[in-house]
Design an enzyme around this catalytic site. Sequence first.
Site, PDB file in Angstrom:
ATOM      1  N   SER A 124     -34.438 -41.735  24.602  1.00 58.90           N
ATOM      2  CA  SER A 124     -34.241 -40.546  23.771  1.00 58.90           C
ATOM      3  C   SER A 124     -34.273 -39.266  24.588  1.00 58.90           C
ATOM      4  O   SER A 124     -33.862 -38.217  24.103  1.00 58.90           O
ATOM      5  CB  SER A 124     -35.331 -40.477  22.693  1.00 58.90           C
ATOM      6  N   HIS A 145     -28.306 -44.261  22.175  1.00 59.24           N
ATOM      7  CA  HIS A 145     -29.535 -43.789  21.533  1.00 59.24           C
ATOM      8  C   HIS A 145     -29.466 -43.944  20.017  1.00 59.24           C
ATOM      9  O   HIS A 145     -28.791 -43.183  19.315  1.00 59.24           O
ATOM     10  CB  HIS A 145     -29.789 -42.325  21.897  1.00 59.24           C
ATOM     11  N   GLU A 157     -26.001 -42.128  19.304  1.00 53.75           N
ATOM     12  CA  GLU A 157     -25.421 -41.302  20.362  1.00 53.75           C
ATOM     13  C   GLU A 157     -24.981 -42.200  21.522  1.00 53.75           C
ATOM     14  O   GLU A 157     -25.758 -43.017  22.003  1.00 53.75           O
ATOM     15  CB  GLU A 157     -26.439 -40.277  20.868  1.00 53.75           C
ATOM     16  N   ASN A 195     -31.784 -34.460  19.634  1.00 53.77           N
ATOM     17  CA  ASN A 195     -33.049 -33.889  20.092  1.00 53.77           C
ATOM     18  C   ASN A 195     -32.876 -32.502  20.697  1.00 53.77           C
ATOM     19  O   ASN A 195     -33.799 -31.687  20.676  1.00 53.77           O
ATOM     20  CB  ASN A 195     -33.726 -34.831  21.093  1.00 53.77           C
TER      21      ASN A 195
END
Length: 517
Positions: A124, A145, A157, A195
């Site tokens: 991540s 991800h 992702e 993120n």
Amino acid sequence: MTARQYLIDTLGIVGAGAMGRGIAQIAAQAGIAVRLHDANPQAVAAAHAYLADTFAKLVAKGKLDETAANAALARVTGVHAIGELAGCGLVIEAIVENLDAKRALFRELETVVVGHCILASNTSSLSITAIAAACTDPSRVVGYHFFNPVPLMKVVEVIDGLRGDPAAGDALMDVSRRMGHTPVRAKDMPGFIVNHAGRGMNTEGLRVVGEGVASFADVDRIMREQAGFRLGPFELLDLTALDVSHPVMESIYHQFYEEPRFTPSPITGTRLAGGLLGRKSGEGFYRYANGKPQIPDEPPAPATLPARVWVSRRDPRARDAVLALAAQAGVPVDDGATPAADALLVVTPLGLDATAAALDEQLDARRVVALDTLFPLDVARRRTLMTTPATTRAARDAGHTLFAADGVPVTVIRDSTGFVAQRIVATIVNIGCDIAQRRIASPQDIDLAVTLGLGYPHGPLALGDQLGASTILTILRNIHATLGDPRYRPSPWLARRAQLGLSLTQPDATDLNEEPQ
């Protein structure tokens, strides 16, 4: 050189924790054979039992027929040695978030699998390029991800490392769709898309509280009921848990070499040290009883309307909205150029605090209240009222009574450049714009990733378009000018599109090979 062909009919997974077993579930349901490995054999057995129970529950709920459930479970095979992953077309690593551990695993995997096998990391926050550097052939190493819980979070992702083969990423895009997920493509940059984009909500919410502007509960109420988000920043942090969220905040901040936009807050560091992790520890920003947050009650609105109200003319749209509320409440309007001595003075700034707005119009700060009009006053389920340090209790209560007269709750906050919703939303939009500016992902994938991965009502670019790129630019420029903090400097993507009247979702025309609309 002939392009490498990737065929994914058997999937290997290393790591049988929550992420590994979630990926195994969606792959098995999609008809893909899965070989599941973990350094702890008991974890593999536990994961297989978990999947059996999960499929049984899906059958009981009518979401999966029994034949399909049995077939899916039969496709998942536990393996005890890494060597048993030979023959897989894709191996996904879902182990501890540690660069050295991941590199060691990838070096080992490379000696086992065939040349056309893709090696994917579910990291991540770590660099895919850095992980791939441990391999003799880094071209087949890709970031992949997923989000927890994998079966419910329908976005994944796909991250291309600097030395990655685009065809490997293309193959992961295809297999993602086969498994019922929406893939988004990103370059290898800290935080990837989700993120990275998520820094706006959490870090700005923490900064608001850190400045003594409002409480955790007030910020959450404003973001839910005024700005229309499903969760406020502190509800979200309690859900994800600080032992997960705080290290990610620090990691992204340091990986971007102390970029001010991503500055973490000492609030989360202190609470993490005290074990106030969130829902899973029973207490975070809220206490939890039977899994439900114990949210403090709001005080009732006062009962004294102002004798009359004077409203700033700086923003005609906002003025009309405030005058409509005054008329509905039956409060006379003072239309004089100089306000009467008994008038409540209402200003509607964008990106400024109430003090600056009062001084700008040479108003008596003791009678000034500021109302946030970024979101339509007749639609939002909450309004935010802001005072100057000099505003009297009587003026504050009169403003509260006036703007709550139609039954819409009002949150009263202390002076803040940009209220609460303005500064958090503008930060979200600005960071999304900067992701686009850095070409980390396409505008479409940025918005897709954020809506699916974070549950926002709109992606950051679409949200900026909805509120007006020029409005967001004004908010940021005013905050930046007032505070002098580079955190609030506008992204060039935002500034240029606002100036040209283009959508924030609009790539450069040269990228589209067509004229801008």
